[in-house]
Design an enzyme around this catalytic site. Structure first.
Site, PDB file in Angstrom:
ATOM      1  NE  ARG B  48       0.095   1.542   3.411  1.00 24.80           N
ATOM      2  CZ  ARG B  48       1.096   2.372   3.661  1.00 24.80           C
ATOM      3  NH1 ARG B  48       2.332   1.914   3.833  1.00 24.80           N
ATOM      4  NH2 ARG B  48       0.906   3.663   3.719  1.00 24.80           N
ATOM      5  N   GLY B  49       0.247   2.383  -0.181  1.00 26.21           N
ATOM      6  CA  GLY B  49       0.992   3.624  -0.342  1.00 26.21           C
ATOM      7  C   GLY B  49       1.111   3.881  -1.836  1.00 26.21           C
ATOM      8  CG  ASP B 228      -3.288   7.894  -1.460  1.00 23.96           C
ATOM      9  OD1 ASP B 228      -3.203   8.510  -0.377  1.00 23.96           O
ATOM     10  OD2 ASP B 228      -2.948   6.701  -1.588  1.00 23.96           O
TER      11      ASP B 228
END
Lengths: 342, 342
Positions: B48-49, B228
């Site tokens: 994730r990220g 994001d």
């Protein structure tokens, strides 16, 4: 016997309280036979919330009066008062209650018992009136944000922040409540959600992080929170996170109300910065307790091992962010609070 | 073999990633042999990220090119691209990576493999440069607030928001980091704290609710977060709660920076309101998983049974709250972002 929705009560010199650490997973009544036990119960948050703490502290003073040996009556009660006041430094109601019952205990223990009951009754009645006044602020189809738990669990009966919600619901208004989870102790997800579910009021738990986002999306019309201590100028100590919600509410033009009985107002405290903020154990942030699918309770680590946490229990919201105060004497602006001073 | 601090990498057509759902309690490497497995890994947040998702998505496209049957090569890859893009709708890097590798895959699968590796290398290198530029903003004795995890776990290597912190620390500056817990998935308490602890950087986890309070007490000098997806006007989608921190930082006059590689900027998206916000399962709010004292993992309920939750994964912070953007091409104001456009 307790009424249907009552968080703290006394029978003779015994004090009873709903064990709020076990809610919402277990419903137990905690029974205290001595002021020392009641002190521990307040400190360990078996009961919590400004009003419930105040009522419990008043009852604890009453217990001390009945426990005090005749030849050391005053010293014993004075010492007990200090111990009770050391349990939760931020809650104004606690100090108001110990002071009142202490003065009556100086007359007789029976007077102390009467005063302690009177305090509990006054807080409950204040909650009822807060509901009636606050209901005026809630309109059909409103979506209300609340932080922490300021329901009947927190205020003997009726609640402070939730009292207007209950009243609006009783009057048939279509409403929806967003309950901030309220980390670290999650009083929103555990206690407010439990109260609302029990009452049949539509609601959703949101992560504390989501409040501003829902405000920006016009999903929240009004914010109502409780208070632990309110300074003379209206600066309000309440559960950590209240300040963030208040700043964001002002940013989005959403009314932000503090609901509290007059016992929560501290006119000797001129400004919010004079309020002592309780720092609690880092364990509350690093661990969580709850049941698994088989209803077995576990205490689990929820943070990286080796890391520390800090845990201020309250913050102070400056009066400039607060639209008004919903009290048992009406809805007041910060500059009108002087009307509450006896 | 992975480098010391690398979250996602490929060897041939195998993709490897640190299993971030198990961190910080278990350190495991997840190995994916197909694009479908890599898709699942992105969706389930094994990695994730924004940057790590981008790299993984590029590698997934490469895997699809190698899996594609010769007689249906283009259709297969086109379908795979859609599946990969459906995993996490908010992350800009994901779409940037699938597009680039897709175009190269139209030439040959070898070209696709080369491009996927190039993307991962570029993201890592961007993180290194973000660290060097961002270090200039961090002064001796600064106390830095960060939200969620934008360290090397989130950006292949080096990190985005944490890259300046690492660089300042390497250069011997005395700094302290407050890591927001970042409910509901607690990437701050689990991942950022784990990274900082591993690096030996002084830090404390705080409940998300405490950020404004520490800001008001001048305990925070600067806020740095990742992103994001960033719209052309600078509106920034990042982990839920970023908006609250940004509003509060401005209120208290504290600089608020977004650190991100140029792959996170989406110039086709003019305004933040065009960004799709992923809604995740309510289970993330209602349950938590972690080890007990015997290191046995339990999934426990942390909210009242019978109550529902809502769980928006991101929010959008309008550019007006953002002091500047730390990119691999320098520190830019919102109105200067056009310089990043190729």
């Amino acid at each position: 016997m307790p009424k249907n929705q009552q968080s703290v009560w006394a029978e003779g010199t015994k004090v009873f309280m709903i064990e709020q650490n076990l809610l919402p997973f277990q419903y137990q009544i905690f029974e205290s036979e001595s002021y020392a036990e009641t002190c521990r119960a307040i400190k360990e948050m078996i009961t919590r919330g400004a009003g419930s703490i105040g009522a419990a502290a008043g009852f604890a003073m009453m217990q001390a009066a009945f426990e005090a040996p005749v030849n050391q009556y005053t010293e014993f009660i004075r010492k007990a008062k200090k111990e009770i006041e050391a349990t939760r430094p931020t809650a104004r109601d606690l100090f108001a209650a110990t002071e009142r019952v202490f003065l009556k205990a100086m007359i007789s223990k029976e007077n102390a018992a009467e005063e302690a009951q009177k305090i509990a009754d006054e807080i409950a009645e204040a909650g009822r009136k807060i509901g009636i006044f606050g209901n005026e602020l809630i309109h059909e189809n409103d979506k209300i944000l609340t932080h922490c738990n300021a329901g009947w669990l927190a205020l003997v009966e009726n609640g402070s922040a939730l009292a207007p919600v209950y009243e609006a619901f009783r009057r048939g208004k279509n409403i929806f409540v967003y309950a901030d989870e309220t980390r670290p102790r999650a009083q929103g997800a555990r206690l407010t959600a439990w109260e609302l579910n029990r009452a049949g009021i539509e609601h959703a738990i949101i992560p504390d992080n989501a409040a501003a986002w829902y405000m920006s999306k016009q999903k929240i019309n009004i914010v109502i929170v409780g208070a632990d201590r309110i300074a003379a100028n209206g600066d309000t100590a309440n559960k950590i996170g209240t300040l963030e919600k208040a700043i964001c509410a002002r940013e989005f033009g959403i009314p932000f109300y503090v609901a509290a009985p007059s016992s929560t107002f501290d006119f000797e405290c001129k400004l919010g910065e004079e309020i002592t903020i309780e720092e609690r154990a880092e364990e509350e942030v690093l661990y969580q307790t709850g049941p698994d699918d088989n209803n077995i309770l576990h205490k689990i680590r929820v943070a990286s091992p080796g890391s520390r946490a800090v845990n201020p229990a309250f913050d102070v919201t400056p009066a400039k962010y607060i639209t008004g105060f919903i009290t048992e004497k009406g809805i007041l602006k910060a500059e009108e609070l002087i009307k509450l001073k006896k």
